[in-house]
Design an enzyme around this catalytic site. Structure first.
Site, PDB file in Angstrom:
ATOM      1  N   ASP A  41     -14.128  10.249   4.450  1.00 10.19           N
ATOM      2  CA  ASP A  41     -13.233   9.051   3.703  1.00 10.19           C
ATOM      3  C   ASP A  41     -13.972   7.655   4.384  1.00 10.19           C
ATOM      4  O   ASP A  41     -13.739   7.579   5.752  1.00 10.19           O
ATOM      5  CB  ASP A  41     -11.566   9.244   4.212  1.00 10.19           C
ATOM      6  CG  ASP A  41     -11.196   8.342   3.145  1.00 10.19           C
ATOM      7  OD1 ASP A  41     -10.975   8.063   1.860  1.00 10.19           O
ATOM      8  OD2 ASP A  41     -10.179   7.349   3.804  1.00 10.19           O
ATOM      9  N   ASP A  82       1.204  -1.128   0.107  1.00  8.22           N
ATOM     10  CA  ASP A  82       0.153  -0.056  -0.167  1.00  8.22           C
ATOM     11  C   ASP A  82       0.948   0.937  -0.207  1.00  8.22           C
ATOM     12  O   ASP A  82       0.471   2.606  -0.081  1.00  8.22           O
ATOM     13  CB  ASP A  82      -1.500   0.136   1.193  1.00  8.22           C
ATOM     14  CG  ASP A  82      -0.269  -0.213   2.668  1.00  8.22           C
ATOM     15  OD1 ASP A  82       0.626  -0.222   2.455  1.00  8.22           O
ATOM     16  OD2 ASP A  82      -1.497  -0.114   3.307  1.00  8.22           O
ATOM     17  N   HIS A  84      -3.701   9.773   5.772  1.00  9.67           N
ATOM     18  CA  HIS A  84      -2.848   9.096   6.134  1.00  9.67           C
ATOM     19  C   HIS A  84      -0.975   8.940   6.666  1.00  9.67           C
ATOM     20  O   HIS A  84      -0.591   8.223   7.676  1.00  9.67           O
ATOM     21  CB  HIS A  84      -2.297   7.462   5.849  1.00  9.67           C
ATOM     22  CG  HIS A  84      -4.164   6.865   5.210  1.00  9.67           C
ATOM     23  ND1 HIS A  84      -4.490   6.124   6.399  1.00  9.67           N
ATOM     24  CD2 HIS A  84      -4.934   6.380   4.425  1.00  9.67           C
ATOM     25  CE1 HIS A  84      -5.436   5.913   6.232  1.00  9.67           C
ATOM     26  NE2 HIS A  84      -6.060   5.531   4.836  1.00  9.67           N
ATOM     27  N   HIS A  99     -11.587   5.378   5.934  1.00  9.71           N
ATOM     28  CA  HIS A  99     -10.336   5.095   6.713  1.00  9.71           C
ATOM     29  C   HIS A  99     -10.136   5.719   7.621  1.00  9.71           C
ATOM     30  O   HIS A  99     -10.905   7.629   7.401  1.00  9.71           O
ATOM     31  CB  HIS A  99      -9.668   4.746   5.801  1.00  9.71           C
ATOM     32  CG  HIS A  99      -9.845   3.636   4.853  1.00  9.71           C
ATOM     33  ND1 HIS A  99      -9.743   3.438   3.345  1.00  9.71           N
ATOM     34  CD2 HIS A  99      -9.802   2.361   5.204  1.00  9.71           C
ATOM     35  CE1 HIS A  99      -9.976   2.676   2.808  1.00  9.71           C
ATOM     36  NE2 HIS A  99      -9.886   2.439   3.995  1.00  9.71           N
ATOM     37  N   GLY A 104      -1.213   3.295   3.886  1.00  8.27           N
ATOM     38  CA  GLY A 104      -2.386   3.547   2.882  1.00  8.27           C
ATOM     39  C   GLY A 104      -2.624   4.721   1.719  1.00  8.27           C
ATOM     40  O   GLY A 104      -3.013   5.208   1.310  1.00  8.27           O
TER      41      GLY A 104
END
Ligand SMILES: [Zn+2]
Length: 377
Positions: free
Chosen positions: A169, A93, A134, A171, A142
Site C-alpha cells: 500500500d 478519515d 492503520h 501508506h 485512515g
C-alpha cells in the site's frame, strides 16, 4: 480440479458502505469480481470464491479493546460521545456511519476465513475487502476501524506459524507495525511513500522495531514519483534477501492500489504492471500467501488492479490479456479499455535520475541498518 486459489467475497461486503463522499469506496472488491466474472477469470480452473463471515466480538477482542469496540457500536447507533472522539472516531478519515462496526467486522471475518483456509493447507487466498492496516487496538485512522491484518496474522502466529507481512500500500502500515513492534516471530516489511509527504507521517528506516523485535520491522519510505522499474528493483533488492533470512511459514500481503499513478491521495507514478510483478515475486518465494486489498482511491483503477492481482495470484498470468479488452468486455473504467493491465507510463530522464539517486541512498540505508541483524551483508 484441486483448488489452488481462493477469493473471499460475499453480498454483505458488496452492500455495506462508507458514507457518501468518503474516499474509501467499498464497491471496489465487488467491481473487481464482476470484471473478472465477465472475463471468465473469477472461478474455475482451480479458482474458487468462498463466503466471508462476520467476525465475532470475542475474535475482535483478541486485538481491540472492549472499550473501543463499545465506542464503535455506539457510533454506529448514532450515539457519539467524547470517548468516541478520543479514539479517533468522527474525523474526516474515520467518520461516523451506520455500518462502521458491521462493515469492518465483515472485512475482518473475511480475513479470518482466509487465515483459516491457509491453516487448512490453502496456498493462496485473497480478501480484497481487507487490508485495514492503520487501525490500532484503541484508535481508528485512515479509513481503518478494525485491523483485519493484525487479527489474521495473530491467528496464524497463535497456530505456530512464522508470519511475514509485506505491505505494498502507498501508506505506512502503522497499526500493524505497532501491534508487532516488539515481536520477532512476525516480520513486517512496508514499502510506502515517505511519511514526509503523506499520511500517517511514520515509517522511516530508523523505525525498525524494539527489544526482541529490533530489525523485524522494515520500512522503505519512497520518494515522490517512483516509477515501475525502480519500484520492482527496490522490492527485489530488499525484500527477497529478508524473506530468505527470516524464512517465514506464511506471507500476508497487503495490496493497497493507492500507489498507482493518479491516485487522489498519493504521489507515486506506478502502473498496475509493477503490482503484478511484485505479486509474482512474492509467489516465487514459495510460501502460502494470504493477500488482502487495502487503499486505492481511484475506484476504477483500483478495481482493475485487484482484478489483475487475482489473475496473477491464481496463476492466470500466462493469459494473453491484450485480448481481454476485446469482445465487448465492460471494464467500468473511462480511462482505458485495453485489458486489465495499465499502459506503460513514460517518465523523463531528469525525473528518473532524481528518483534513482534517492533510491540508491535509501536502499543503502536499509541494508546497512537491517541486513546485519539477519546475518545478511
Ligand atoms: Zn493506503
Amino acid at each position: 480440479m484441486e483448488t489452488k486459489a481462493y477469493l473471499v467475497h460475499g453480498k454483505e461486503l458488496d452492500s455495506l458502505q462508507y458514507p457518501e463522499g468518503c474516499p474509501l469506496n467499498t464497491s471496489r472488491a465487488g467491481k473487481a469480481c464482476r470484471m473478472l466474472a465477465s472475463m471468465n477469470l473469477l472461478i474455475g480452473d482451480g479458482k474458487e470464491v468462498v463466503e466471508p463471515r462476520r467476525a465475532e466480538r470475542a475474535e475482535l477482542e483478541k486485538f481491540h479493546t472492549a472499550r473501543y469496540l463499545d465506542a464503535l457500536q455506539r457510533g454506529a447507533e448514532g450515539k457519539m460521545d467524547e470517548e468516541c472522539f478520543d479514539m479517533g472516531l468522527g474525523t474526516p478519515d474515520s467518520p461516523f456511519f451506520p455500518d462502521m462496526y458491521n462493515y469492518p467486522a465483515w472485512g475482518a471475518g473475511a480475513s479470518l476465513v482466509a487465515a483459516e483456509l491457509i491453516l487448512d493447507g490453502a496456498q493462496v487466498v485473497f480478501n480484497p475487502s481487507g487490508g485495514f492496516h492503520h487501525a490500532a487496538a484503541e484508535l481508528a485512522g485512515g479509513f481503518c476501524y478494525i485491523n483485519d491484518i493484525v487479527l489474521a496474522s495473530m491467528l496464524l502466529a497463535d497456530a505456530g506459524r512464522k508470519v511475514m507481512f509485506i505491505d505494498i500500500d502507498v501508506h505506512h502500515c502503522d497499526g500493524v507495525q505497532d501491534a508487532f513492534n516488539v515481536r520477532n516471530d512476525i516480520m513486517t516489511f512496508s514499502m510506502h511513500e515517505s511519511g514526509k509527504t503523506v499520511f500517517p507521517g511514520t515509517g522511516f528506516v530508523d523505525d525498525m522495531g524494539e527489544g526482541e523485535g529490533k530489525g523485524y520491522s522494515i520500512n522503505v519510505p519512497l520518494p515522490v514519483g517512483v516509477y515501475d522499474e525502480a519500484y520492482e528493483h527496490v522490492f527485489k533488492d530488499l525484500c527477497s534477501p529478508l524473506v530468505g533470512a527470516f524464512d517465514p511459514d506464511v506471507i500476508v500481503l497487503e495490496i493497497g492500489m493507492d500507489g498507482l499513478a493518479g491516485d487522489p491521495l498519493a504521489h507515486l507514478n506506478l502502473t498496475n504492471n509493477s503490482y503484478a510483478d511484485v505479486i509474482s515475486t512474492v509467489l516465487g518465494f514459495g510460501k502460502p500467501v494470504l493477500a488482502t486489498g487495502g487503499g486505492g482511491y481511484h475506484v476504477a483503477n483500483t478495481a482493475r488492479g485487484w482484478a489483475l492481482a487475482w489473475t496473477v495470484l491464481s496463476g492466470e498470468s500466462g493469459f494473453d490479456d491484450a485480448l481481454l479488452g476485446l469482445g465487448g468486455v465492460m471494464m467500468e473504467s473511462t480511462d482505458w479499455q485495453g485489458g486489465l493491465r495499465d499502459r506503460a507510463l513514460v517518465s523523463y530522464g531528469s525525473q528518473r535520475d532524481s528518483v534513482d539517486r534517492e533510491l540508491e541512498q535509501l536502499t543503502k540505508d536499509v541494508k546497512s541498518k537491517i541486513f546485519p541483524l539477519h546475518g545478511l551483508c
